[in-house]
Each structure stands twice: as C-alpha cells, then as structure tokens.
Motif scaffolding. Structure first.
Motif, PDB file in Angstrom:
ATOM      1  N   ALA A   1       0.828  -1.204   0.000  1.00 19.59           N
ATOM      2  CA  ALA A   1       0.000   0.000   0.000  1.00 19.59           C
ATOM      3  C   ALA A   1       0.867   1.260   0.000  1.00 19.59           C
ATOM      4  CB  ALA A   1      -0.937  -0.010   1.208  1.00 19.59           C
ATOM      5  N   LEU A   2       1.979   1.233   0.738  1.00 14.81           N
ATOM      6  CA  LEU A   2       2.889   2.379   0.725  1.00 14.81           C
ATOM      7  C   LEU A   2       3.506   2.564  -0.658  1.00 14.81           C
ATOM      8  CD1 LEU A   2       4.677   1.872   4.166  1.00 14.81           C
ATOM      9  CD2 LEU A   2       3.208   3.797   3.531  1.00 14.81           C
ATOM     10  N   GLY A   3       3.856   1.455  -1.314  1.00 17.57           N
ATOM     11  CA  GLY A   3       4.388   1.562  -2.670  1.00 17.57           C
ATOM     12  C   GLY A   3       3.364   2.116  -3.641  1.00 17.57           C
ATOM     13  N   LEU A   4       2.129   1.626  -3.537  1.00 16.29           N
ATOM     14  CA  LEU A   4       1.073   2.136  -4.406  1.00 16.29           C
ATOM     15  C   LEU A   4       0.787   3.604  -4.123  1.00 16.29           C
ATOM     16  CD1 LEU A   4      -1.075   1.438  -6.554  1.00 16.29           C
ATOM     17  CD2 LEU A   4      -2.613   0.835  -4.672  1.00 16.29           C
ATOM     18  N   ASN A   5       0.923   4.001  -2.873  1.00 14.74           N
ATOM     19  CA  ASN A   5       0.619   5.372  -2.490  1.00 14.74           C
ATOM     20  C   ASN A   5       1.580   6.372  -3.125  1.00 14.74           C
ATOM     21  OD1 ASN A   5      -0.987   7.224  -0.992  1.00 14.74           O
ATOM     22  ND2 ASN A   5       0.654   7.407   0.500  1.00 14.74           N
ATOM     23  N   LEU A   6       2.840   5.971  -3.322  1.00 18.03           N
ATOM     24  CA  LEU A   6       3.799   6.889  -3.935  1.00 18.03           C
ATOM     25  C   LEU A   6       3.406   7.231  -5.367  1.00 18.03           C
ATOM     26  CD1 LEU A   6       7.341   5.733  -2.740  1.00 18.03           C
ATOM     27  CD2 LEU A   6       6.172   7.872  -2.232  1.00 18.03           C
ATOM     28  N   ALA A   7       3.009   6.211  -6.125  1.00 15.90           N
ATOM     29  CA  ALA A   7       2.679   6.445  -7.537  1.00 15.90           C
ATOM     30  C   ALA A   7       1.264   6.955  -7.706  1.00 15.90           C
ATOM     31  CB  ALA A   7       2.885   5.162  -8.332  1.00 15.90           C
ATOM     32  N   TRP A   8       0.316   6.343  -6.997  1.00 17.56           N
ATOM     33  CA  TRP A   8      -1.093   6.674  -7.193  1.00 17.56           C
ATOM     34  C   TRP A   8      -1.549   7.780  -6.244  1.00 17.56           C
ATOM     35  CZ3 TRP A   8      -5.300   2.315  -7.888  1.00 17.56           C
ATOM     36  CH2 TRP A   8      -6.465   2.893  -8.391  1.00 17.56           C
ATOM     37  N   GLY A   9      -1.271   7.606  -4.959  1.00 18.26           N
ATOM     38  CA  GLY A   9      -1.756   8.580  -3.987  1.00 18.26           C
ATOM     39  C   GLY A   9      -1.118   9.941  -4.134  1.00 18.26           C
ATOM     40  N   LEU A  10       0.194   9.990  -4.405  1.00 19.09           N
ATOM     41  CA  LEU A  10       0.886  11.266  -4.500  1.00 19.09           C
ATOM     42  C   LEU A  10       0.940  11.799  -5.926  1.00 19.09           C
ATOM     43  CD1 LEU A  10       3.917  10.890  -2.057  1.00 19.09           C
ATOM     44  CD2 LEU A  10       1.719  12.008  -1.663  1.00 19.09           C
ATOM     45  N   ALA A  11       1.321  10.940  -6.883  1.00 16.09           N
ATOM     46  CA  ALA A  11       1.523  11.406  -8.256  1.00 16.09           C
ATOM     47  C   ALA A  11       0.301  11.223  -9.148  1.00 16.09           C
ATOM     48  CB  ALA A  11       2.722  10.690  -8.888  1.00 16.09           C
ATOM     49  N   GLY A  12      -0.716  10.496  -8.666  1.00 15.84           N
ATOM     50  CA  GLY A  12      -1.917  10.309  -9.472  1.00 15.84           C
ATOM     51  C   GLY A  12      -1.752   9.344 -10.625  1.00 15.84           C
ATOM     52  N   MET A  13      -0.741   8.473 -10.579  1.00 13.42           N
ATOM     53  CA  MET A  13      -0.496   7.508 -11.649  1.00 13.42           C
ATOM     54  C   MET A  13      -1.160   6.186 -11.290  1.00 13.42           C
ATOM     55  SD  MET A  13       3.530   8.324 -12.319  1.00 13.42           S
ATOM     56  CE  MET A  13       3.652   7.119 -13.647  1.00 13.42           C
ATOM     57  N   VAL A  14      -2.187   5.818 -12.033  1.00 12.98           N
ATOM     58  CA  VAL A  14      -2.913   4.579 -11.754  1.00 12.98           C
ATOM     59  C   VAL A  14      -2.005   3.382 -12.018  1.00 12.98           C
ATOM     60  CG1 VAL A  14      -4.935   3.205 -12.330  1.00 12.98           C
ATOM     61  CG2 VAL A  14      -5.065   5.708 -12.408  1.00 12.98           C
ATOM     62  N   ASN A  15      -1.954   2.467 -11.051  1.00 19.60           N
ATOM     63  CA  ASN A  15      -1.135   1.269 -11.200  1.00 19.60           C
ATOM     64  C   ASN A  15      -1.944   0.058 -10.776  1.00 19.60           C
ATOM     65  OD1 ASN A  15       0.786  -0.717 -11.316  1.00 19.60           O
ATOM     66  ND2 ASN A  15       2.063   0.093  -9.675  1.00 19.60           N
TER      67      ASN A  15
ATOM     68  N   ARG B   1       9.129  11.414   4.744  1.00 17.39           N
ATOM     69  CA  ARG B   1      10.101  12.470   4.456  1.00 17.39           C
ATOM     70  C   ARG B   1      10.013  12.895   2.988  1.00 17.39           C
ATOM     71  NH1 ARG B   1      13.281  15.423   7.800  1.00 17.39           N
ATOM     72  NH2 ARG B   1      15.036  15.202   6.371  1.00 17.39           N
ATOM     73  N   LEU B   2       9.884  11.898   2.119  1.00 18.01           N
ATOM     74  CA  LEU B   2       9.780  12.181   0.693  1.00 18.01           C
ATOM     75  C   LEU B   2       8.516  12.970   0.383  1.00 18.01           C
ATOM     76  CD1 LEU B   2      11.190  11.510  -2.048  1.00 18.01           C
ATOM     77  CD2 LEU B   2       9.599   9.613  -2.232  1.00 18.01           C
ATOM     78  N   SER B   3       7.434  12.613   1.065  1.00 14.95           N
ATOM     79  CA  SER B   3       6.159  13.271   0.823  1.00 14.95           C
ATOM     80  C   SER B   3       6.202  14.753   1.159  1.00 14.95           C
ATOM     81  CB  SER B   3       5.060  12.585   1.635  1.00 14.95           C
ATOM     82  OG  SER B   3       3.839  13.288   1.548  1.00 14.95           O
ATOM     83  N   HIS B   4       6.967  15.109   2.187  1.00 17.22           N
ATOM     84  CA  HIS B   4       7.029  16.507   2.611  1.00 17.22           C
ATOM     85  C   HIS B   4       8.215  17.251   2.028  1.00 17.22           C
ATOM     86  CE1 HIS B   4       4.410  14.678   5.722  1.00 17.22           C
ATOM     87  NE2 HIS B   4       3.824  15.845   5.700  1.00 17.22           N
ATOM     88  N   SER B   5       8.966  16.593   1.161  1.00 13.54           N
ATOM     89  CA  SER B   5      10.110  17.227   0.512  1.00 13.54           C
ATOM     90  C   SER B   5       9.655  17.952  -0.752  1.00 13.54           C
ATOM     91  CB  SER B   5      11.143  16.164   0.154  1.00 13.54           C
ATOM     92  OG  SER B   5      10.651  15.327  -0.885  1.00 13.54           O
ATOM     93  N   PRO B   6      10.539  18.747  -1.365  1.00 13.46           N
ATOM     94  CA  PRO B   6      10.176  19.365  -2.657  1.00 13.46           C
ATOM     95  C   PRO B   6       9.773  18.333  -3.706  1.00 13.46           C
ATOM     96  CG  PRO B   6      12.122  20.415  -1.751  1.00 13.46           C
ATOM     97  CD  PRO B   6      11.825  19.252  -0.856  1.00 13.46           C
ATOM     98  N   PHE B   7      10.400  17.153  -3.671  1.00 13.43           N
ATOM     99  CA  PHE B   7      10.027  16.099  -4.615  1.00 13.43           C
ATOM    100  C   PHE B   7       8.565  15.704  -4.424  1.00 13.43           C
ATOM    101  CE2 PHE B   7       9.642  11.587  -5.742  1.00 13.43           C
ATOM    102  CZ  PHE B   7      10.116  11.599  -7.040  1.00 13.43           C
ATOM    103  N   GLY B   8       8.141  15.535  -3.177  1.00 13.42           N
ATOM    104  CA  GLY B   8       6.754  15.183  -2.903  1.00 13.42           C
ATOM    105  C   GLY B   8       5.785  16.273  -3.329  1.00 13.42           C
ATOM    106  N   ARG B   9       6.185  17.526  -3.154  1.00 11.21           N
ATOM    107  CA  ARG B   9       5.298  18.625  -3.557  1.00 11.21           C
ATOM    108  C   ARG B   9       5.136  18.673  -5.076  1.00 11.21           C
ATOM    109  NH1 ARG B   9       7.931  21.084   0.918  1.00 11.21           N
ATOM    110  NH2 ARG B   9       9.513  22.107  -0.369  1.00 11.21           N
ATOM    111  N   VAL B  10       6.206  18.332  -5.793  1.00 13.00           N
ATOM    112  CA  VAL B  10       6.091  18.267  -7.254  1.00 13.00           C
ATOM    113  C   VAL B  10       5.157  17.135  -7.665  1.00 13.00           C
ATOM    114  CG1 VAL B  10       7.341  17.834  -9.399  1.00 13.00           C
ATOM    115  CG2 VAL B  10       8.346  19.308  -7.659  1.00 13.00           C
ATOM    116  N   LEU B  11       5.245  15.996  -6.977  1.00 15.61           N
ATOM    117  CA  LEU B  11       4.341  14.888  -7.292  1.00 15.61           C
ATOM    118  C   LEU B  11       2.891  15.292  -7.086  1.00 15.61           C
ATOM    119  CD1 LEU B  11       6.155  11.740  -5.824  1.00 15.61           C
ATOM    120  CD2 LEU B  11       6.243  12.673  -8.134  1.00 15.61           C
ATOM    121  N   ARG B  12       2.611  16.016  -6.022  1.00 13.10           N
ATOM    122  CA  ARG B  12       1.233  16.480  -5.801  1.00 13.10           C
ATOM    123  C   ARG B  12       0.804  17.461  -6.888  1.00 13.10           C
ATOM    124  NH1 ARG B  12       3.027  16.139  -0.376  1.00 13.10           N
ATOM    125  NH2 ARG B  12       1.726  14.720   0.874  1.00 13.10           N
TER     126      ARG B  12
END
Length: 300
Positions: free
Chosen positions: A19-33, A153-164
């Motif tokens: 679920a954490l792996g899916l959350n990075l692509a789908w939950g944060l970046a909106g990429m359906v997997n 940490r990734l979610s709250h980093s600049p990288f995470g903000r770009v994914l959102r």
C-alpha cells in the motif's frame, strides 16, 4: 492460535508495504497502477531464483529483487509516459498478467505452475516455527517502519510537492519548469521497488512462490486498502492494509459460524461482507480513515 496471529500480522505488514508503494505512484503522483501484483511477483521470483538457483545470500537476494522491480517499474513508466487514466490502468493490468503468464509457462526458469520451493528464510530450521514467525514479524514490520519514515520524508520534501502538483494539474507543473517525465518515472520506480521488497519478503517467509499467488485479486485488495485508509496519506496506507486483513480474516470466522452453507457460499459471503464493510466506510469517510493533510493555508 499465537502462530496464526503472528502470520496474519506478517501478511498485514506485507500489505502495508504494498500500500505504501502504491501510495507513492497513485496517492501522491496520481499515476494509476493496477499492475501491482506483477511487480510483487518480480521481487518474489527475483529473490527466490537468486537465492535458490545461484546460492546468493538472502539480504543480497532481497536487495536484487527490490532493484529488479524498480527497473521494471521505470521501464514500464517510460513506455506508457503519454498514457493517462483508464489507458494507464489497462496497460499496467496487462503487465501484471504478462508476468504471471511468464511465470506459469517458462518452466525452465520458474518451474511453471509447480512453483519454486525451498526458498531460504532467516533462521529457518534453526528455530521453532513460532520463533520463525516472530523473526519475520520483526523483519517485515521493521521494513514497514523504515519505508514509512522514508516515504513520509519524501512526501514533505520538494520532490513530494512536485508529485502532488503533477497529480492536481500536470500542465501547470510543466509550465512551471518541472521535468514531468523524470518525476513520473522516479515516482513509479520508487513505488514498484517497495512492492518488489514486499514480494521478496513474502518469498522468504513462505518458502515457496507460484503464479497463483500473484493473481489480480491481490492488486484489488491493495487498492481497497489504500482507498479505505486514505490516498496520499502514509498513515492511511498502513491503517487501510491492517483493516483489509482484519476484514478478510474476521469474515472467515463469521462465514464459518453460519451452518448449512457450502464452501463456495462461505467464500461468497466473505467477499460480500468485506465489500459491504468497505462501502459503509467510504460512505461515511469518503477521504478514508486517515485522509491526506492539505499543505495549503486558508486565505485570510
């Protein structure tokens, strides 16, 4: 009973990793997997083959399985870079089925539907089965804790903000000068690497892998876990995974307590009970158990 509870907690941890792996692509970046099961299979078979056939140490096998899943995810992300929504979902689902068919038919490599057995586990044979379950319980949930902290940490980093930003409006992010393709590939690869880690840990815990263990139903369970827990939320992903395991196992006892039902009817009742519970949850908690925290401040 203690061994059963420990085994269920191990599977809850494996589901939490997925679920954490899916959350990075789908939950944060909106990429359906919807090819989650395929990447889990890549990690599981990769680690199993390297440790059983080539005699690699288990830590190296797990690391290699994780890396193979990341490479597969990055390659798939590059191939489907221009696809969105339903089209991306169909391609990722097809990828998972291709992996399962390869595992079923390429007997020279995967032993076909007979699967690969004799996969080593940490201290397997040196301790009792109950102690082995506790060892894997600590290993799996230790991995969940580490992945959770890194993902947060990734979610709250600049990288995470770009994914959102990509999730909300990809064109605006591109106009702002963000390399959309590079971010999409990295997010997808990181998510699939975590799924590959879960697959490798599953292989070494179970001691056996076969194509039937990576059916599309696995992906559905993880999607339900993330949806119920809260997309974009790391805590929600873990909570949703635990909830799904509780529902799946709890309904097993509920169905068995009703007399006069055939085994097929027991299975149908279990699935219906899980579906009803999740529908009720999403009816009253549309954003999930622990929704994503918005980072924007209210206008004065």
């Amino acid at each position: 009973m203690d061994a059963y509870l420990a085994a269920m907690l191990v599977f809850a941890g494996l589901y939490a990793l997925m679920a954490l792996g899916l959350n990075l692509a789908w939950g944060l970046a909106g990429m359906v997997n919807l090819g989650l099961a395929g990447f889990v299979a890549v990690g599981a078979y990769g680690s199993a083959l390297l440790t059983v056939r080539l005699g690699w140490p288990m830590p190296l096998g797990i690391a290699a399985g994780t890396l193979l899943a990341a490479v597969a995810g990055a390659g798939l992300a590059l191939l489907v870079a221009r696809l969105r929504g339903d089209y991306l979902a169909i391609v990722t689902l097809g990828f998972a089925e291709v992996i399962r068919l390869i595992a079923s038919n390429e007997t020279w490599l995967t032993n076909g539907t007979d699967g690969i057995s004799g996969i080593p586990g940490p201290l397997r044979g040196a301790v009792t089965p109950q102690q082995f379950n506790l060892v894997l319980l600590g290993l799996v949930w230790g991995s969940v804790g580490l992945v959770f902290l890194l993902s947060a940490r990734l979610s709250h980093s600049p990288f995470g903000r770009v994914l959102r930003a990509l999730r909300e409006d990809e064109e605006v992010a591109a106009v702002a000068g963000k390399p959309v393709l590079a971010f999409r590939v990295r997010a997808f690869a990181l998510g699939t690497a975590i799924c590959g880690l879960a697959g490798a840990l599953y292989a070494h815990y179970n001691g056996y892998v076969a194509p039937d263990g990576f059916a599309p139903l696995l992906t559905i369970y993880i999607v339900l876990a993330l949806t119920a827990g809260g997309g974009g939320s790391m805590r929600g992903a873990v909570a949703g995974a635990v909830l799904v395991i509780v529902l799946l196992e709890g309904t097993r006892f509920l169905a068995g307590a009703i007399p006069g039902l055939a085994p097929v009817q027991h299975a149908a009742l279990r699935e219906a009970s899980v579906a009803l519970a999740l529908l009720l949850l999403l009816r009253w908690r549309q954003q999930g158990l622990i929704p994503e925290r918005t980072l924007t401040k209210a206008a004065p």
